[in-house]
Design a protein around this motif. Sequence first.
Motif, short mmCIF file in Angstrom:
data_model
loop_
_atom_site.label_atom_id
_atom_site.label_comp_id
_atom_site.label_asym_id
_atom_site.label_seq_id
_atom_site.Cartn_x
_atom_site.Cartn_y
_atom_site.Cartn_z
N ALA A 45 0.83 -1.21 0.00
CA ALA A 45 0.00 0.00 0.00
C ALA A 45 0.86 1.25 0.00
O ALA A 45 0.55 2.24 -0.68
CB ALA A 45 -0.92 -0.01 1.22
N ALA A 46 1.96 1.22 0.76
CA ALA A 46 2.87 2.36 0.78
C ALA A 46 3.54 2.55 -0.58
O ALA A 46 3.69 3.68 -1.06
CB ALA A 46 3.92 2.17 1.87
N ILE A 47 3.93 1.45 -1.21
CA ILE A 47 4.59 1.53 -2.52
C ILE A 47 3.64 2.08 -3.58
O ILE A 47 4.03 2.90 -4.42
CB ILE A 47 5.14 0.15 -2.91
N VAL A 48 2.39 1.64 -3.54
CA VAL A 48 1.41 2.16 -4.50
C VAL A 48 1.25 3.67 -4.33
O VAL A 48 1.20 4.43 -5.31
CB VAL A 48 0.06 1.44 -4.35
N ARG A 49 1.18 4.13 -3.08
CA ARG A 49 1.04 5.58 -2.85
C ARG A 49 2.29 6.32 -3.33
O ARG A 49 2.19 7.39 -3.94
CB ARG A 49 0.77 5.86 -1.37
N PRO A 79 14.63 -5.83 -6.08
CA PRO A 79 13.58 -6.19 -7.05
C PRO A 79 12.67 -7.32 -6.61
O PRO A 79 11.46 -7.28 -6.85
CB PRO A 79 14.39 -6.56 -8.30
N GLU A 80 13.23 -8.35 -5.98
CA GLU A 80 12.38 -9.48 -5.57
C GLU A 80 11.43 -9.07 -4.46
O GLU A 80 10.23 -9.40 -4.49
CB GLU A 80 13.25 -10.65 -5.12
N GLU A 81 11.95 -8.35 -3.48
CA GLU A 81 11.10 -7.89 -2.38
C GLU A 81 10.06 -6.90 -2.89
O GLU A 81 8.91 -6.91 -2.45
CB GLU A 81 11.96 -7.25 -1.29
N PHE A 82 10.48 -6.04 -3.81
CA PHE A 82 9.55 -5.07 -4.38
C PHE A 82 8.40 -5.78 -5.09
O PHE A 82 7.23 -5.44 -4.90
CB PHE A 82 10.29 -4.16 -5.36
#
Length: 208
Positions: free
Chosen positions: A65-69, A118-121
């Motif tokens: 959710a934080a990454i989308v924001r 990248p994998e965690e992302f």
Amino acid sequence: MTASADADSPNGTRSVRERLIDAAEACLRAKGIRATTVSEIAEAAGVSRGWLYRHYPDKASLLGAAIVRLNNAFWTESNQILSGCDGFEEQLAVGVRLGRSAYDSPGALVMQLRRDEPEEFAACAGAGVQGLVPDLGLFWRPYLEAARDRGEIHADTELDEAAEWVARVEISLGTVPGETLDPDDHEAVLRFMQRYVLPGLRVAPPHR
């Protein structure tokens, strides 16, 4: 802390979800995805772990959710900047600067996370925002379309292919060191776009 203190507030204060995402962003900025823990986020947000799990079932969903924001913030900020540029070649040159500023812009933190973890992302963000080239291609497509309509590039330009090519050029210039071009020199980048990138977009594409 009581449930009433944790409850979402409708009266102007930030809701628990907003505070959790704020805290998650702060942790991501300071430590990245792998090193961030649910306990740290809960403590930073001022809620218990149990209350955090009422809103997000696991670390991946909260960081997602934080990454989308963050992702939305980056594209919004970039659009605002590029909309003020004079012409497509200037937009291309400024685009390199935006990519180079990934460590300075809060909205661009998502680009840094995608590159460094990248994998965690991918696990947190999901398939919707994990592809850097597709994302950048979609971002550049309307600018190419507007440039075509203004006559700055060839009328028969295949916009989807050209947008992906522009995305790859922007990524390369912003991240891969070279000997003849300083990517932090705006005038040099602009000359590069004028000499090499724009001519490629102004010729008629070959027929397949």
